[in-house]
Design an enzyme around this catalytic site. Structure first.
Site, mmCIF file in Angstrom:
data_model
loop_
_atom_site.group_PDB
_atom_site.id
_atom_site.type_symbol
_atom_site.label_atom_id
_atom_site.label_comp_id
_atom_site.label_asym_id
_atom_site.label_seq_id
_atom_site.Cartn_x
_atom_site.Cartn_y
_atom_site.Cartn_z
ATOM 1 N N ASP A 151 0.800 -1.227 0.000
ATOM 2 C CA ASP A 151 0.000 0.000 0.000
ATOM 3 C C ASP A 151 0.832 1.276 0.000
ATOM 4 O OD1 ASP A 151 -2.375 -1.395 0.018
ATOM 5 O OD2 ASP A 151 -2.533 -1.413 2.202
ATOM 6 N N GLU A 278 -11.426 5.041 6.377
ATOM 7 C CA GLU A 278 -11.867 5.039 4.973
ATOM 8 C C GLU A 278 -13.342 5.406 4.796
ATOM 9 O OE1 GLU A 278 -8.588 1.764 3.447
ATOM 10 O OE2 GLU A 278 -10.621 1.082 3.893
ATOM 11 N N ASP A 294 -15.147 0.033 10.296
ATOM 12 C CA ASP A 294 -14.630 -0.319 11.613
ATOM 13 C C ASP A 294 -13.713 -1.519 11.419
ATOM 14 O OD1 ASP A 294 -14.117 -1.392 14.128
ATOM 15 O OD2 ASP A 294 -16.101 -0.915 14.914
ATOM 16 N N GLY A 298 -16.323 -4.032 14.178
ATOM 17 C CA GLY A 298 -17.674 -4.050 13.660
ATOM 18 C C GLY A 298 -17.845 -4.538 12.235
ATOM 19 N N PRO A 348 -10.530 -8.224 8.107
ATOM 20 C CA PRO A 348 -11.121 -7.344 9.119
ATOM 21 C C PRO A 348 -12.050 -6.276 8.553
ATOM 22 C CG PRO A 348 -8.857 -6.713 8.702
ATOM 23 C CD PRO A 348 -9.099 -7.953 7.896
ATOM 24 N N TYR A 406 -12.827 -2.134 -2.953
ATOM 25 C CA TYR A 406 -13.358 -0.959 -2.275
ATOM 26 C C TYR A 406 -14.565 -0.420 -3.051
ATOM 27 C CZ TYR A 406 -9.329 -0.356 0.891
ATOM 28 O OH TYR A 406 -8.382 -0.504 1.869
#
Length: 470
Positions: A151, A278, A294, A298, A348, A406
């Site tokens: 990244d 993000e 999250d 979450g 995640p 994304y």
């Protein structure tokens, strides 16, 4: 013919030619005068916008065929000046989604100089919409494409290009240098923010109107980062959500309010959201809503609601039982407005979005609950407030046999409508880690906008054959 007759004939011919020349000269003069004064009949000309008082723009048109130069002075009045964007309109009603753009960057890159990118988005201004992404400083076929799964590097930059084209070294412009970004237009000029530097001491540079205005140092020493999609401005104020700190524990998130690239106010994250990354933001009815990731706990997405005039905010979780992060557990019987819903493995989280507008609410998510594959839009009335709200309709954007990535929100706030029409994009990731036969990681983009009509579903997947790159 005797000599006198010859003289008379030559004289008559000369006089005739003189008269013809005189008439041609008069016609040419008349044409010049007509072109000079009939400015209103000329085609539309792109005239630079001026943010001051009345000014004169001189346009010189060279016409070599007729051998004249026409200089036209056009007076610009204050009526043509730009103004700050005002977010007073509501969201448009949406019953389905129509295709807006698809760049096919990977397919084209098999045989063309296409840049390696990731973290793409779209953002509009008074002239139209452009595509944005973080370039890796190399092309798909370049040897430096090896290792672009990472990244953060000194070679990344926020680039933009005309919507619908594939990004190449020849059609892109660099907005700022960095490996995390956001960008938005306030109606007067564009603000772009890029983070760069080492993980433990990154910094942000804020650009406005094409010039660097503000620098922001790291405040927690752990990968200072921001939205990876467009910010939103209201009456010149542009809030931006930034996070610094762990990706898997409590981090330090701030909402920073900018005007013309200068900081007006900084707020620490308030409310029930426990982890923010993000964010995908949009504005309507004078309010900016950011739907975030999250990455700590979450599978339900946190929501930040911002009042840009008061420069205040609150945060909570999306109440709906429809979970939209990836990975995630099965949808529960009830949602939770105030706390994260845990579960899901192995990933995640992923950047995502929603449009929260009462009965007119839509949520986007990957079709797979375990990996970044497929993509669907779900109409979930009152998703923001009702813990039992569920989908009443859906539309497939990418089928589950193809990779997604994304996703985020954007709106053309300058479109000639009585409401703001919601739009979104989906990143179509190809290459590593899922397709390890190539050395690179990159993406193409598909973007769709809301329609009041009920349209059919189709799969807008990337479509490149990876075997052609091996």
């Amino acid at each position: 013919m005797n000599p006198n007759q010859k003289i008379i004939c030559i004289s008559a011919t000369g006089m005739t030619l003189s008269v013809v020349s005189l008439l041609v000269g008069i016609a040419n003069l008349g044409l010049n005068i007509g072109l000079h004064y009939k400015v209103g009949d000329t085609p539309n000309v792109n005239i630079p916008n001026v943010n001051g008082t009345n000014s004169t723009t001189t346009i010189i048109n060279n016409n070599t065929q007729n051998n004249f130069t026409n200089i036209t002075n056009i007076i610009q009045s204050k009526g043509g000046e730009r103004t700050f964007l005002n977010l007073t309109k509501p969201l448009c009603e949406v019953n389905s989604w129509h295709i807006l753009s698809k760049d096919n960057a990977i397919r084209i890159g098999e045989d063309a100089h296409i840049l390696v990118t990731r973290e793409p988005y779209l953002s509009c201004d008074p002239q139209g919409c452009r595509m944005f992404a973080l370039s890796q400083g190399t092309t798909l076929r370049g040897r430096h494409a090896n290792g672009t799964i990472h990244d953060r590097s000194p070679f990344r930059a926020l680039i933009s290009w005309e919507m619908g084209q594939a990004p190449s070294p020849y059609n892109t412009r660099v907005e700022c240098i960095g490996w995390s970004s956001t960008s938005c237009h306030d109606g007067m000029s564009r603000m772009s923010i890029c983070m760069s530097g080492p993980n433990n001491n990154a910094s942000a540079v804020v650009w406005y109107g094409g010039r660097p205005i503000t620098e922001i140092p790291s405040w927690a020493g752990n990968i200072l980062r921001t939205q990876e999609s467009e910010c939103v401005c209201h009456k010149g104020v542009c809030p931006v959500v930034m996070t610094d700190g762990p990706a898997n524990n409590r981090a330090a998130t701030k909402i920073i309010y900018f005007k013309e690239g200068k900081i007006q106010k900084i707020e620490e994250l308030a409310g029930n959201a426990q982890h923010i990354e993000e964010c995908s933001c949009y504005g309507a009815g004078g309010v900016i809503k950011c739907i975030c990731r999250d990455n700590w706990k979450g599978a339900n997405r946190p929501v930040i609601t911002i009042d840009p005039e008061m420069m205040t905010h609150t945060s909570k979780y999306l109440c709906s039982k429809v979970l939209t992060d990836t990975s995630r557990p099965n949808d529960p019987t009830n949602g939770n407005c105030d706390a994260p819903i845990t579960g899901g493995s192995p990933d995640p989280g992923v950047k995502g979005f929603a449009f929260l507008d009462g009965e007119n609410s839509w949520l986007g998510r990957t079709i797979s609950k375990d990996s970044r594959s497929g993509y669907e839009m779900l109409k979930v009335p009152n998703a923001e407030t009702d813990i039992q709200s569920g989908p009443i309709s859906n539309q497939v954007i990418v089928n589950n046999q193809n990779w997604s990535g994304y996703s985020g929100a954007f709106i053309d706030y300058w479109a000639n409508k009585e409401c703001f029409n919601p739009c979104f994009y989906v990143e179509l990731i190809r290459g590593r880690p899922k397709e390890s036969s190539v050395l690179w990681t990159s993406n193409s983009i598909v973007a769709l906008c809301g329609s009041k009509k009920r349209l059919g579903s189709w799969s807008w997947h990337d479509g490149a054959e990876i075997i052609y790159f091996e």
